[in-house]
Enzyme design. Structure first.
Site, PDB file in Angstrom:
ATOM      1  N   GLU A  41       0.876  -1.165   0.000  1.00 36.20           N
ATOM      2  CA  GLU A  41       0.000   0.000   0.000  1.00 36.20           C
ATOM      3  C   GLU A  41       0.916   1.219   0.000  1.00 36.20           C
ATOM      4  OE1 GLU A  41      -2.291   0.870   3.527  1.00 36.20           O
ATOM      5  OE2 GLU A  41      -3.637   2.187   2.420  1.00 36.20           O
ATOM      6  N   ARG A 265       6.216 -13.084   9.104  1.00 37.26           N
ATOM      7  CA  ARG A 265       6.895 -11.829   8.809  1.00 37.26           C
ATOM      8  C   ARG A 265       8.197 -11.744   9.588  1.00 37.26           C
ATOM      9  NH1 ARG A 265       2.752  -7.633  10.002  1.00 37.26           N
ATOM     10  NH2 ARG A 265       4.159  -6.492   8.666  1.00 37.26           N
ATOM     11  N   LYS A 275       4.972   0.311  10.573  1.00 37.98           N
ATOM     12  CA  LYS A 275       4.904   1.504   9.722  1.00 37.98           C
ATOM     13  C   LYS A 275       4.368   2.691  10.506  1.00 37.98           C
ATOM     14  CE  LYS A 275       4.052   0.223   4.893  1.00 37.98           C
ATOM     15  NZ  LYS A 275       3.009   0.195   3.841  1.00 37.98           N
TER      16      LYS A 275
END
Length: 561
Positions: A41, A265, A275
């Site tokens: 994104e 992850r 983020k």
RNA sequence: UGACCUAUGGUGUAAUGGUAGCACAACAGAUUUUGGUUCUGUUUGUCUAGGUUCGAAUCCUGGUAGGUCAACCA
């Protein structure tokens, strides 16, 4: 030496679970070739965690002769920006990967809308007039079933009419949503009539004001994969619970059956990877930007001196599995040292200087010493380094009262100046505070180049720079970077401020600028990236020394504990 | 206390019913014009209790521990 090329000895073939799946799919004929995708994104910069995903998606495709698309998951206009699109593309290219196609979820808005109509006509979606709060309340909890919306059984005609008017902009944000009609009692919360479309009157970075309804991730992602004929849609573990929904849309719409696979992850010790937190560090100026060398972003690592090769090696080394993991930062550091050690030219730089006057050396003499560029690579050649009467050495390379096994400079002790002379310390000069400010030494003229004809050995070899030829710069920069919590070692819920030194940026600027002014213009770019040097500067050298300093500091700390 | 995912040295990751291996880290030694590099060696591991089997890290059952999910984020 005889070799058997077919043996491939020492190389163990180890497949991770994704490679096994792909090989099985290729073998069974399920897919003739594979197509993966990297779907960020555009709402922030890429970090080392993304690098793992990039290396996986692109690497897998490369390994099996397939391709990888870059698709921006831009379904939420309020969070996204072209600044991020550009940085993401830069970072992927820098890492050394090339995507087959550059695509955007927003390219599919029309198709997605048509498909929503298909679902409505099949009686599988409805427009809900409940408020956000009502929807939340009726969703139930993980242990209790939810309640059906009073609008759940609207007629197909009414749903078509309402959804058309949603698109036409007749309603305000939040007034209505389109939901899938699944099962409000489903044990998987994601399956309790998930929202497909919401109304957002906002400017989209690509579609502008064309749309005021935007698809949710779950509704957009699988179908986007399907449109592109993605064979293996690889994402992180937290999307595992989304897979039933992903499959449901594909099944009901009867479109290309992309499949989602999940892996764990990356987590790194001492490293903030969220983020949201990184954005906060940038916005509140705790760091100089997304590419601050302390940031775990790709561009931050790049400025810190990491090479794409090292990052790719790291991604390879951490492996791929479904188990939660925390990788030691030392593995990342090992990767950069491993890479640079083989290919980087060495240069001498003094980070924390101590002045040394060689009393036996002629005042105005300057000798150009031969120095090896890279001991690991003879082809890298040699260079000339100026030597003169006054030099700087590393402060750590001198001790007035050395412990037993200290091999470097101390009063009365002889040491080799790399590529120059053996010197012996004859006098220690201190200031009023008792701080050592200068050393006086004598040299052995016969040891020119670093070897003595009488064959005597010195145990220590240290680096140096000639004072009159040196470029002065801030030695503290390096120190800061290593003494500050690395990339922000911030425990959950704590204030970032106490973990980052707000002065470091000021310090860098104050010292870097005059240093930059002293450097030939064409070399500034390199210099700016790396920090600092007295002479003999070079970006690659900085990287090497940079990493080397850590090692030496560790060693030294251990010796003294 | 619902569904799903996971459990192998300090940290990661292999072994797919047959000798628990590799890397990082740690420790010791050799080499060395930087205490780096290189080389050699050492230490440390199958969450737990049952079951199946000649044989289980692996298959089954129970337990335990960790993670994910209740945004009109992705």
């Amino acid at each position: 030496m005889t070799t058997e090329p077919d043996k491939n000895e020492g190389e163990v073939k180890v497949l991770n679970f994704l490679e096994e799946i792909i090989e099985a799919d290729l073998k069974s004929g399920k897919h003739k070739s594979i197509l993966t995708r990297f779907p960020p994104e555009p709402n922030g910069y890429l970090h080392i965690g993304h690098a793992k995903s990039i290396c996986l998606n692109f690497g897998l495709a490369q390994k099996y002769g397939g391709k990888t698309n870059l698709r921006f998951d831009d379904t939420n206009p309020v969070k996204e920006d072209t600044e991020y699109v550009d940085s993401i593309k830069d970072d992927i290219r820098w890492l050394g990967f090339q995507w087959a196609e550059e695509l955007y979820a927003s390219d599919y808005f029309e198709q997605l809308y048509d498909w929503a109509m298909v679902l409505i006509k099949k009686g599988l979606a409805y427009v809900d007039d409940q408020t956000q709060e009502e929807i939340r309340q009726t969703r139930g909890t993980v242990t209790e079933a939810g309640k059906n919306s009073p609008y759940r059984n609207r007629s197909v005609e009414e749903n078509i009419d309402l959804f058309t008017r949603m698109r036409a902009g007749e309603f305000k944000d939040g007034e209505r949503v389109l939901r899938a009609k699944l099962d409000m009692a489903h044990p998987n919360m994601l399956m309790r009539d998930p929202i497909l479309y919401r109304i957002i009157h906002a400017h989209h970075h690509r579609t502008g004001d064309k749309w005021c309804i935007y698809p949710m991730y779950d509704y957009a992602h699988g179908q986007s994969d399907s449109i592109e004929n993605i064979t293996h849609s690889i994402c992180t573990l937290e999307f595992d619970v989304h897979r039933p929904l992903y499959d449901w849309f594909i099944e009901k719409l009867e479109i290309f059956p992309s499949h989602q696979y999940e892996f764990a992850r990356l987590n790194l010790t001492y490293t903030v990877m969220s983020k949201r937190k990184l954005l906060e560090l940038v916005k509140n100026n705790f760091v100089s930007g997304w590419d601050d060398p302390r940031m775990p972003t790709i561009c931050g690592l790049r400025r810190r001196g990491y090479t794409p090769e090292a990052i790719r090696m790291f991604a390879e080394k951490v492996g791929v599995a479904k188990r939660d993991n925390v990788i030691d930062l030392s593995l990342l550091e090992w990767c950069i040292r491993e890479d640079l050690n083989k290919r980087a030219n060495r240069y001498m730089a003094v980070l924390n200087p101590l002045k040394v006057v060689i009393t036996s050396y002629p005042d105005d003499k300057v000798e150009m010493m031969d120095a090896v560029n890279n001991p690991e690579d003879a082809a890298a050649g040699t260079r000339k380094v100026p030597f003169s009467k006054v030099i700087y050495i590393e402060r750590d390379d001198f001790m007035e009262n050395p412990p037993k096994k200290y091999f470097r400079l101390a009063p009365g002790q002889e040491v080799r100046l790399r590529y120059a002379y053996f010197i012996t310390c004859t006098e220690v000069i201190k200031d009023a505070n008792g701080e050592v400010v200068e050393l006086r030494c004598t040299h052995d003229p016969a040891s020119q180049g670093g070897n003595s004809p009488d064959g005597r050995k010195v145990q220590g070899t240290i680096h140096w720079v000639s004072a009159q030829h040196a470029v002065e710069a801030d030695v503290r920069l390096f120190d800061r970077l290593f003494t500050e919590p690395h990339m922000g070692d911030i425990p959950e819920g704590e204030d970032y401020k106490s973990y980052l030194n707000p002065d470091s940026l000021k310090t860098v600027k104050a010292y870097l600028e005059p240093a930059l002014a002293a450097i030939p213009k064409e070399e500034k770019v390199q210099f700016e990236r790396i920090g600092y040097f007295w002479q003999d500067y070079d970006s690659t050298a900085a990287k090497l020394i940079f990493n080397r300093i850590v090692t030496l500091k560790d060693t030294w700390a251990k010796m003294n504990k």
